[in-house]
Design an enzyme around this catalytic site. Structure first.
Site, PDB file in Angstrom:
ATOM      1  N   GLU A  87       0.845  -1.138   0.120  1.00  0.00           N
ATOM      2  CA  GLU A  87       0.032  -0.087   0.094  1.00  0.00           C
ATOM      3  C   GLU A  87       0.840   1.188  -0.143  1.00  0.00           C
ATOM      4  OE1 GLU A  87      -0.816  -2.173   3.006  1.00  0.00           O
ATOM      5  OE2 GLU A  87      -2.503  -3.158   1.995  1.00  0.00           O
ATOM      6  N   TYR A 143       7.726   1.915  -7.535  1.00  0.00           N
ATOM      7  CA  TYR A 143       6.946   0.698  -7.931  1.00  0.00           C
ATOM      8  C   TYR A 143       6.536   0.691  -9.402  1.00  0.00           C
ATOM      9  CZ  TYR A 143       6.846   1.298  -2.718  1.00  0.00           C
ATOM     10  OH  TYR A 143       7.177   1.349  -1.372  1.00  0.00           O
TER      11      TYR A 143
END
Ligand code: COA
Length: 157
Positions: free
Chosen positions: A114, A126
């Site tokens: 998250e 990411y």
């Protein structure tokens, strides 16, 4: 002066008590509601948790760390941070590459995490590793009611 990322000698290894102070300091400088020392000590004691630290082997300093859980066939990244003075030198990417290699070798199915909606730096990191947004948890972060973006990298079906 530009940093030659590829040639920076670094070492990634499991967190030991000797690096706890450095990790707590990186955490304090990196998050608005930082974990305290005890939280890392608890992580070190959990069989399913791993905290790994990255050392700059020239200075000997611990400059980044990652904390993740191994749960069933999923690897869940809880935390990854680089000391503010050592950012954009490839350390976050090195840690992530290390974690993904482990996940592939151990045949994990997915890597999940998250990230705050406002945290564009982490999201960019990411995405570089092909994580995709798969969901959103509304007002997940209690300190400011911020949404969490859920990102996943699928390693196998
Ligand atoms: C997110 C974080 C871990 C990145 O660490 P880092 O060591 O600076 O990352 P790297 O140098 O390996 O960056 C790799 C790539 O990620 C992306 N990236 C990293 N920081 C970025 C930023 N501030 N803005 C845009 N893209 C960024 C870039 O694509 C970068 O490659 P490039 O430098 O060649 O452009 C670091 O900014 C940090 O500690 N932030 C505070 C803690 C945090 O938010 N952690 C994530 C919790 S989910």
């Amino acid at each position: 002066m530009a940093v030659d990322k590829a040639s920076q000698p670094t070492l990634i290894q499991p967190l030991t008590p000797a690096d706890l102070d450095a990790v707590v300091e990186i955490e304090r400088l990196s998050f608005r509601t930082p974990w305290l020392r005890q939280a890392f000590e608890e992580e070190m004691a959990r069989p399913w948790a791993r905290v790994e630290v990255l050392h700059d082997t020239v200075t000997g300093r611990c400059v980044a760390f990652a904390d993740y859980w191994l749960v069933a066939d999923e690897l869940h990244i809880l935390n990854i941070a680089t000391h503010p003075e050592a950012r954009r030198q490839g350390h976050g990417a090195r840690l992530l590459r290390h974690i993904l290699k482990l996940a592939r070798q151990a045949s994990y199915k997915t890597v999940e995490l998250e990230v705050r909606r406002s945290n564009l730096a982490a999201q960019a990191l990411y995405r570089r590793f092909e994580f995709q947004q798969v969901g959103m948890r509304a007002r997940y972060y209690e300190d400011n009611d911020e949404d969490a973006i859920v990102m996943t990298l699928r390693l196998r079906d």
